[in-house]
Design a protein around this motif. Structure first.
Motif, short mmCIF file in Angstrom:
data_model
loop_
_atom_site.label_atom_id
_atom_site.label_comp_id
_atom_site.label_asym_id
_atom_site.label_seq_id
_atom_site.Cartn_x
_atom_site.Cartn_y
_atom_site.Cartn_z
N VAL A 89 0.83 -1.21 0.00
CA VAL A 89 0.00 0.00 0.00
C VAL A 89 0.87 1.25 0.00
N TRP A 90 1.93 1.24 0.78
CA TRP A 90 2.80 2.42 0.85
C TRP A 90 3.46 2.68 -0.50
N GLU A 91 4.03 1.65 -1.10
CA GLU A 91 4.83 1.84 -2.31
C GLU A 91 4.01 1.97 -3.59
N LYS A 92 2.81 1.41 -3.62
CA LYS A 92 2.00 1.46 -4.83
C LYS A 92 0.88 2.50 -4.79
N PRO A 98 -8.30 -7.13 -5.69
CA PRO A 98 -9.47 -6.56 -5.02
C PRO A 98 -9.06 -5.42 -4.07
N ALA A 99 -9.96 -4.47 -3.91
CA ALA A 99 -9.69 -3.34 -3.02
C ALA A 99 -9.56 -3.79 -1.57
N SER A 100 -10.17 -4.91 -1.23
CA SER A 100 -10.11 -5.41 0.14
C SER A 100 -8.68 -5.77 0.55
N PRO A 136 3.04 7.31 -4.07
CA PRO A 136 2.76 7.95 -5.37
C PRO A 136 1.65 9.00 -5.28
N LEU A 137 0.66 8.76 -4.44
CA LEU A 137 -0.42 9.74 -4.25
C LEU A 137 0.12 11.03 -3.65
N VAL A 138 0.96 10.90 -2.62
CA VAL A 138 1.54 12.08 -1.96
C VAL A 138 2.39 12.87 -2.96
N LEU A 139 3.20 12.17 -3.75
CA LEU A 139 4.04 12.86 -4.73
C LEU A 139 3.20 13.50 -5.83
N GLU A 140 2.14 12.81 -6.23
CA GLU A 140 1.27 13.36 -7.28
C GLU A 140 0.59 14.63 -6.82
N LEU A 141 0.11 14.64 -5.59
CA LEU A 141 -0.59 15.81 -5.05
C LEU A 141 0.39 16.90 -4.62
N ASN A 142 1.62 16.50 -4.30
CA ASN A 142 2.64 17.40 -3.76
C ASN A 142 2.10 18.13 -2.52
N ALA A 143 1.46 17.35 -1.67
CA ALA A 143 0.88 17.89 -0.43
C ALA A 143 1.05 16.86 0.67
N ASP A 187 -8.43 2.67 -6.38
CA ASP A 187 -9.19 2.01 -7.45
C ASP A 187 -8.37 1.91 -8.73
N GLN A 188 -7.59 2.93 -9.02
CA GLN A 188 -6.73 2.94 -10.20
C GLN A 188 -5.69 1.82 -10.10
N VAL A 189 -5.05 1.69 -8.93
CA VAL A 189 -4.03 0.66 -8.74
C VAL A 189 -4.67 -0.73 -8.79
#
Length: 106
Positions: A18-21, A54-56, A25-32, A45-47
């Motif tokens: 979860v951290w690496e995928k 599954p999302a679970s 990437p979300l934190v870097l994408e948002l830059n926040a 959902d994208q990943v």
């Protein structure tokens, strides 16, 4: 006969995934340093779609990151540990081991 992973190894693997995928990437994408649950769900959902999982599978790893103190929750906002902010500002790759080490260092 193959031996299955134990409970703790499985939890670590889920957190790492979860951290690496998803999270970093979300934190870097948002830059926040913070993000909403909607932004997280969109990335999750994208990943899941890309990797056909599954999302679970991701849900347990996300909760586990909260319990480890790498992520914090305030109302509808989630934020990363303050010691990870310099990595975000540099746009550096922050793997799971680095995140754990920084979050657990006093």
């Amino acid at each position: 006969m193959l031996e299955e992973k134990g409970k703790y190894a499985s939890a670590t693997q889920n957190r790492r995934f979860v951290w690496e995928k998803v999270m970093w990437p979300l934190v870097l994408e948002l830059n926040a340093t913070s993000f909403t649950s909607q932004q997280y769900k969109k990335r999750r959902d994208q990943v899941c779609k890309e990797l056909s999982i599954p999302a679970s599978k991701i849900a347990g790893g996300f909760v586990s990151l909260l319990l480890k103190g790498i992520l914090y929750k305030e109302n509808d906002l989630y934020s990363i540990h303050y010691r990870l902010i310099p990595y975000m500002r540099l746009g550096a790759n922050c793997d799971y081991a680095t995140a754990v080490r920084e979050a657990s260092t006093k």
